[in-house]
Scaffold this active site. Structure first.
Site, PDB file in Angstrom:
ATOM      1  N   THR A 134      16.450  57.990  85.830  1.00  0.00           N
ATOM      2  CA  THR A 134      15.289  58.405  85.242  1.00  0.00           C
ATOM      3  C   THR A 134      14.178  58.327  86.040  1.00  0.00           C
ATOM      4  O   THR A 134      14.120  57.427  87.262  1.00  0.00           O
ATOM      5  CB  THR A 134      14.798  57.807  83.845  1.00  0.00           C
ATOM      6  OG1 THR A 134      15.891  58.044  82.795  1.00  0.00           O
ATOM      7  CG2 THR A 134      13.508  58.521  83.282  1.00  0.00           C
ATOM      8  N   ASN A 136      19.522  61.616  82.616  1.00  0.00           N
ATOM      9  CA  ASN A 136      20.476  60.485  82.318  1.00  0.00           C
ATOM     10  C   ASN A 136      21.129  59.757  83.328  1.00  0.00           C
ATOM     11  O   ASN A 136      20.430  59.093  84.278  1.00  0.00           O
ATOM     12  CB  ASN A 136      21.579  61.274  81.252  1.00  0.00           C
ATOM     13  CG  ASN A 136      21.943  60.232  80.322  1.00  0.00           C
ATOM     14  OD1 ASN A 136      21.407  59.351  80.089  1.00  0.00           O
ATOM     15  ND2 ASN A 136      23.187  60.410  79.687  1.00  0.00           N
ATOM     16  N   ASP A 142      23.835  60.517  74.979  1.00  0.00           N
ATOM     17  CA  ASP A 142      22.830  59.776  74.367  1.00  0.00           C
ATOM     18  C   ASP A 142      22.838  59.977  72.917  1.00  0.00           C
ATOM     19  O   ASP A 142      22.144  59.280  72.029  1.00  0.00           O
ATOM     20  CB  ASP A 142      21.298  60.386  74.918  1.00  0.00           C
ATOM     21  CG  ASP A 142      21.035  59.414  76.043  1.00  0.00           C
ATOM     22  OD1 ASP A 142      21.881  58.358  76.353  1.00  0.00           O
ATOM     23  OD2 ASP A 142      20.021  59.713  76.618  1.00  0.00           O
ATOM     24  N   GLY A 148      14.850  53.298  83.637  1.00  0.00           N
ATOM     25  CA  GLY A 148      15.589  51.987  83.343  1.00  0.00           C
ATOM     26  C   GLY A 148      16.260  52.003  82.065  1.00  0.00           C
ATOM     27  O   GLY A 148      16.799  50.929  81.616  1.00  0.00           O
ATOM     28  N   GLY A 149      16.651  53.073  81.530  1.00  0.00           N
ATOM     29  CA  GLY A 149      17.687  53.161  80.337  1.00  0.00           C
ATOM     30  C   GLY A 149      17.023  52.407  79.304  1.00  0.00           C
ATOM     31  O   GLY A 149      15.701  52.648  78.874  1.00  0.00           O
TER      32      GLY A 149
END
Length: 580
Positions: free
Chosen positions: A374, A394, A416, A465-466
């Site tokens: 991201t 993603n 997701d 950073g998810g």
């Protein structure tokens, strides 16, 4: 790096917020004296400044930055992905969020992602055509130009087209990411055409040109929405997905829409916080965590106790994230409750000031960390307009699939969704019915572009950073509240807790051995890098790529902070003169 990081963290913890007397405060500037941009790549930052120099505003610059990042950061984002754009219009004072999250194709029913034994098919959920949702980023760029910008879309896309045509040097992270995904990317002719020209894979220092992507951008510039979702590009996308074994329809591709949503807004210690609303989980989680923490003066506490309280707030917010959040157009989210002070007060009452709360008392299932892909950018212009944009495909290089002739690397955001309820996705993140796939539904996200403002300062902040995005933004907000400047906030050491697994993960330098021992004595499991914890299984890696800009209205000074963990990122301030 470690000494600097530790010093900054100690500074953040002990520095009390600056006080000022209203009757002696200097006049606050009505407009910034210039503009500031921070992004994950210097070419994207320069593209935004170029457009501002041609008379564009922050929204035009956002198009230039976003589209250039789509060219130079294929590892993280692109036209084949989506994102959230948090906008502030200085003239009207209105804040909105553009939701350009990808949507589920009708064919992508949960059974399509199960193997013959009824288990989740990992390959199908993260690689190739079935892993890809309908992209939203191109539609967002069109909407930004049409409804918010000053310049034609073709002007704002010109820098990205130039960079795609002329090429740019491949950087180390891009080459490493390709090496790790090459087995998947080699499956598809369109991808091989881009990444294996002359039979050789990309390597650090190569000049990487993308003529097919430049052509796709030119069609978007000339024809707007139809230039991507219909016509030549649309036909190539549909053909490429079909050739790879997937199933999109022309109707659902051409039917994609960007949603305009009301942001989450709340107060924290004199700051007005404006942040992302669902299908982002970030804004609700931030509201919960900060309102839990507000009565405590973290700046006057020792590091162990302040960290303990922050972690306990993280633990509770992430538990709620798992069970309650999804696409608001499909599920009823108890947003009013989850963001209320009364609810935060109830959660706060369950926190022991000296002892960790075992996560198994807040029952549920494990949700390990997500990856660092991201990208984010932050912009303030000379009129006071501002944009926080977070966009993604993603995983590293998304699905690995480029439909031939487009240069567009498709996302793998379908992973997701909760493709099989209660079963972790590629990052170990769980979900249930609220985040199950359905035709046109948007998958839950952690992207959290955020504004902070009080009488004296205006801030734009965000990061990749998810699942760690939300906690990195949280720590950044706490850093600004402690008096740090933009670059110090971008450099702050990071730690994270997300309910389950029940452990604190931390970067190198985030905690000293003594602070780690104090946290462990409180009952926390601390997952430290091996060089700090005897027998620790953690690595010494760092995470995130925080990009932030700040306007100090007292001095009328703009500043930017670009994460020092990313050597190709940049923050730039330039004077264009005050708005008339």
């Amino acid at each position: 790096m470690k000494l600097v990081a530790r010093s900054l963290l100690l500074f953040a913890l002990v520095l009390a917020p600056v006080a000022w007397a209203a009757d002696t405060a200097p006049a606050r500037a009505a407009h910034p004296d210039g503009a500031a941009i921070a992004s994950g790549h210097s070419l994207a930052t320069q593209a935004g400044m170029e457009i501002l120099g041609k008379g564009g505003n922050a929204f035009d610059a956002a198009i230039a930055v976003s589209s250039t990042l789509a060219v130079v950061e294929p590892i993280s984002s692109g036209l084949g992905g989506g994102g959230f754009f948090l906008l502030h219009d200085a003239k009207t004072g209105k804040d909105v969020m553009l939701d350009a999250r990808e949507t589920s194709p009708e064919s992508a029913t949960p059974d399509r992602f199960l193997d013959k034994n009824g288990d989740l098919d990992r390959d199908r959920s993260v690689n190739g055509p079935w892993s890809a949702g309908i992209p939203g980023l191109p539609a967002a760029l069109v909407k930004l130009a049409r409804e918010h910008g000053k310049l034609p879309l073709s002007d704002s896309l010109a820098p990205a087209i130039r960079v795609a045509t002329d090429g740019f040097p491949v950087y180390a992270r891009m080459a490493r990411g390709y090496a790790s995904r090459r087995e998947v990317m080699d499956r598809y002719p369109g991808t091989r055409e881009v990444y294996l020209r002359n039979g050789k894979p990309i390597a650090e220092g190569d000049i990487f040109k993308q003529p097919e992507l430049a052509h796709t951008l030119q069609l978007l510039a000339a024809n707007g929405f139809d230039g991507f979702y219909r016509g030549e590009t649309g036909r190539k996308l549909l053909a490429g997905v079909k050739q790879a074994g997937g199933r999109w329809t022309a109707e659902e591709l051409a039917g994609y829409t960007v949603k305009t949503r009301e942001p989450i807004v709340f107060d924290y210690r004199g700051w007005k916080i404006t942040t992302a609303s669902p299908p982002s989980s970030g804004g609700i989680a931030l509201a919960s965590m900060l309102q839990i923490l507000e009565p405590w003066d973290l700046n006057k506490m020792d590091q162990a106790h302040s960290t303990h309280l922050v972690v306990e707030a993280m633990r509770r917010a992430y538990r709620d994230r798992t069970f309650f959040l999804g696409d608001p157009d499909f599920v009823d989210i108890p947003q009013k409750v989850l963001t209320s002070r009364d609810y935060a007060q109830g959660l706060r009452a369950t926190i022991h000031p000296e002892k960790a709360t075992p996560s198994d008392l807040l029952s549920g299932n494990p949700t390990p960390l997500e990856d660092d892909e991201t990208t984010h950018f932050s912009i303030i212009d000379s009129e006071g307009n501002r944009v926080g944009g977070t966009q993604t495909v993603n995983l590293l290089y998304g699905s690995g699939l480029i439909p031939a002739g487009t240069g567009v690397l498709l996302n793998n955001e379908m992973d997701d969704f909760a493709l099989k309820p209660g079963t972790p996705n590629a990052f170990g993140v769980m979900g249930y019915a609220a985040n199950a796939p359905a035709k046109g539904k948007r998958m839950l996200s952690s992207m959290t572009p955020t504004f902070m403002e009080n009488d004296d300062k205006v801030v734009v902040i965000g990061t990749p950073g998810g699942s760690r995005i939300i906690t990195m933004v949280l720590l950044g907000i706490l850093g600004y509240d402690a008096g740090l400047d933009a670059q110090q906030v971008a450099a702050l050491p990071r730690y994270h807790h997300q309910w389950l697994p029940d452990e604190i993960s931390a970067e190198s330098g985030a905690f000293s051995p003594e602070v780690a021992r104090q946290l462990q004595a409180m009952g926390h499991k601390v997952e430290l890098p091996g060089d700090l914890a005897a027998g620790g299984r953690g690595s010494s890696h760092v995470w995130g790529n925080l990009q932030t800009v700040e306007w100090d209205r007292r001095s009328n000074v703009l500043s930017g902070g670009s994460d020092p963990r990313n050597p190709v990122g940049s923050a730039e301030v330039r004077k264009f003169g005050k708005a008339d």
